[in-house]
Write an enzyme that holds these catalytic residues in place. Structure first.
Site, PDB file in Angstrom:
ATOM      1  N   GLY A   1       8.133  66.953  61.176  1.00  0.00           N
ATOM      2  CA  GLY A   1       9.450  67.467  60.824  1.00  0.00           C
ATOM      3  C   GLY A   1       9.408  68.664  59.892  1.00  0.00           C
ATOM      4  O   GLY A   1       8.533  69.539  59.991  1.00  0.00           O
ATOM      5  N   SER A   2      10.319  68.687  58.931  1.00  0.00           N
ATOM      6  CA  SER A   2      10.502  69.861  58.071  1.00  0.00           C
ATOM      7  C   SER A   2       9.315  70.156  57.169  1.00  0.00           C
ATOM      8  O   SER A   2       9.260  71.229  56.563  1.00  0.00           O
ATOM      9  CB  SER A   2      11.755  69.675  57.217  1.00  0.00           C
ATOM     10  N   ALA A   3       8.347  69.238  57.076  1.00  0.00           N
ATOM     11  CA  ALA A   3       7.143  69.519  56.289  1.00  0.00           C
ATOM     12  C   ALA A   3       6.351  70.676  56.883  1.00  0.00           C
ATOM     13  O   ALA A   3       5.470  71.242  56.223  1.00  0.00           O
ATOM     14  CB  ALA A   3       6.265  68.275  56.204  1.00  0.00           C
ATOM     15  N   ILE A   4       6.668  71.081  58.135  1.00  0.00           N
ATOM     16  CA  ILE A   4       5.988  72.194  58.794  1.00  0.00           C
ATOM     17  C   ILE A   4       6.633  73.538  58.453  1.00  0.00           C
ATOM     18  O   ILE A   4       6.012  74.599  58.600  1.00  0.00           O
ATOM     19  CB  ILE A   4       5.983  71.962  60.327  1.00  0.00           C
ATOM     20  N   LYS A   5       7.863  73.524  57.971  1.00  0.00           N
ATOM     21  CA  LYS A   5       8.588  74.787  57.750  1.00  0.00           C
ATOM     22  C   LYS A   5       7.872  75.767  56.827  1.00  0.00           C
ATOM     23  O   LYS A   5       7.938  76.990  57.047  1.00  0.00           O
ATOM     24  CB  LYS A   5       9.996  74.482  57.225  1.00  0.00           C
TER      25      LYS A   5
END
Length: 573
Positions: free
Chosen positions: A297-301
């Site tokens: 999820g958003s941990a990749i942003k």
């Protein structure tokens, strides 16, 4: 008269012939026996002596001491304690021996049951009665001096840290062979080689005399892990408490040394006690931090933003229009929580804007984000050598796969383990240098590989610090006295070819302290139940507590001091 005398003479002749035949046979038998005796005492003497020795001399194995497993500070995680095995040779036993009643009492079973077992196996030459008993019990059994009852010395593996480190250390079976974890991965160097000795035994197999040592036992090598048992205990306690509070299915946490790539702590829930596996649930065996895959999820942003900075077309202050709060890509609608309007790259991280990272990803080269994710270790083996570790999935995307490129920019469409995710954040904490992770203590740090140009990672790190600020999604990750940064992630769980609306994976990955990064900490909680399921509400507080404890245990000095009061305000008071 003449005929009767003739018959008499014939009878005497026949009787004489038979006597001579018997005498000849007796002489032949005596000669044969004498010849055999001469042969036994001369030509075959050496052979017979060796055969006799084989029935009296035995080669016995000397068990090798399995190597010690310790943490980085020498604290024992797996040790071998001396134990014994009680076994029987039923064929050589007197089943009416009065000592069998006392033996049954020592072994903790009814005398009749023991006699029944021995009777049922009366033709066997080997039967286990009880394994891994204490040396004291073994001595008591030997003192009974029962024919056919034997005691062998061996070792039993004991794990002082119990369930806290078991997913990493693993365990051995009753024969001392590694079955799980690092006990299995390093079984060959831990097990050692047993020795051999020559002993004299009596007819019932009791050792009468030790003749000589044939080969000394070669103990196994010790293994020193990278984990710090103090940090391990603390991380395990915080994770377990949070999983119970949120009634989650499972959870994992990883603490890495950002400067060396060493794993300082790796914990999972549910767990089990390796010293008592009588009620072990096989589902608890998995080292979920290395074997369970999830979409981050958003941990990749942060990596999408890093790729944008690396392209040279963006700066941290470049504005991206995210209005009206959603974007359509080939018919697919990608949304933010609300319309944030124009956002800088820093604010895209702060607000965790899906629209913002989607526009960045689609404006760059098709493989820009994917290549960076690959370079920081996603979709690749971490190289720890841990049994069953998975590599995750990082698909190749072409320029026409716009929807997939968009979803990858905010962490969907790929899968990773928690250890991989933690490793990916090392370059953000080390100015763009990638260092491989390890479960073993490193005496010297590795050189690492540069995956980002100098200066890019520190900018992203400062952006991550804003996530912990008052306007960010990870405010509960704050640590008193320290500057920390990180990224939340709340992911719908895959279910039946789609995504479940009411099941989530809560994620937080962060770095501490920001001024001089020492730790990378990743937390994942699977399917928390209740009203709180966002990464910022579930995983971020776990990060905060683990980071606070680890920084103090490792004597990392604070880098955020309270601001001094305004002198004018003090004067007015």
């Amino acid at each position: 008269m003449s005929s009767s005398k003739t018959s008499e003479n014939q009878a005497l002749a026949a009787r004489g012939w038979r006597i001579w035949l018997v005498l000849v046979l007796l002489v032949a038998i005596v000669a044969g026996i004498s010849s055999k005796l001469f042969s036994l005492y001369s030509a075959e003497q050496a052979f017979l002596r060796s055969q006799g020795d084989k029935r009296a001399l035995r080669t016995m194995l000397i068990p090798a001491h399995r190597g010690l497993i310790t943490d980085r500070n020498g604290e024992p995680l797996a040790v071998s304690a001396p134990v014994a095995t009680i076994w029987a040779d039923p064929l050589m036993m007197d089943l009416q021996d009065a000592g069998l009643t006392r033996l049954a009492q020592l072994l903790g079973e009814p005398p009749q049951a023991l006699r029944h077992e021995l009777t049922a196996n009366h033709e066997r030459r080997f039967l286990y009665l009880k394994r891994q008993v204490t040396p004291e019990l073994a001595e008591a059994v030997e003192a009974l001096d029962i024919d056919g009852i034997h005691v062998d010395r061996e070792y039993k593996r004991y794990y002082p840290s119990g369930e806290v480190s078991t997913h990493l250390v693993g365990f051995t079976n009753v024969d001392g062979e590694g079955q799980e974890g690092l006990e299995l991965a390093y079984n060959q160097i831990l097990r050692g080689e047993p020795g051999r000795k020559l002993v004299l035994q009596d007819r019932v197999g009791r050792t009468i005399k030790h003749i000589r040592s044939l080969q000394d036992a070669d103990p196994g090598e010790s293994l020193q892990l990278s984990i710090d048992q103090r940090v391990q205990y603390m991380a395990y306690r915080e994770l377990k408490a949070a999983v119970e509070v949120h009634q989650a299915d499972s959870g994992s946490a990883v603490v890495l040394d950002a400067q060396t790539g060493e794993v300082l702590a790796l914990v999972n829930q549910p767990s089990y006690n390796p010293n008592d596996r009588s009620e072990l649930n096989t589902g608890a065996l998995r080292n979920r931090a290395l074997t369970d895959l999830f979409e981050p999820g958003s941990a990749i942003k942060p990596f999408t933003v890093a790729a944008a900075l690396m392209s040279g077309d963006y700066t941290r202050d470049t504005l991206v229009d995210t209005s009206p709060g959603y974007i359509r890509v080939l018919g697919a609608s990608i949304k933010d929580h609300r319309d944030y309007g124009e956002l800088s790259l820093t604010s895209i991280i702060t607000k965790s804007s899906n629209v913002g990272v989607t526009k960045l990803a689609l404006a760059m080269e098709p493989d820009a984000v994917r290549n960076l994710l690959h370079n920081v270790g996603l979709g690749r083996d971490t190289g720890t050598g841990f049994p069953g570790e998975r590599t995750g999935v990082l698909p190749y995307l072409n320029e026409r796969q716009l929807v997939e490129r968009a979803t990858m920019s905010y962490g969907y469409g790929l899968s990773t383990t928690l250890l991989q995710l933690a490793q990916a954040y090392i370059p953000l904490a080390a100015d763009g240098v990638m260092r491989p992770v390890t479960l073993l203590k490193r005496e010297q740090p590795t050189d690492g590989t540069r995956v980002m140009p100098p200066g890019v990672a520190p900018q992203v790190l400062e952006m991550l610090e804003t996530v912990i600020g008052p306007r960010g999604t990870g405010r509960r990750a704050a640590v008193e006295g320290y500057r920390v940064g990180g990224k939340t992630g709340t992911v719908h769980k895959a279910s039946g070819g789609g995504y479940a609306e009411d099941k989530y994976v809560s994620v937080f990955t962060g770095v501490a302290p920001i001024s001089n990064p020492r730790l990378v900490i990743a937390v994942m909680v699977d399917n928390p139940k209740g009203q709180e399921y966002y990464g910022g509400l579930v995983a971020a507080p776990i990060f905060s507590r683990i980071a606070a404890g680890a920084l103090r245990l490792l004597n990392v000095p604070p880098d955020r001091w309270p601001e001094p009061p305004d002198s004018s305000q003090v004067a007015m008071q």
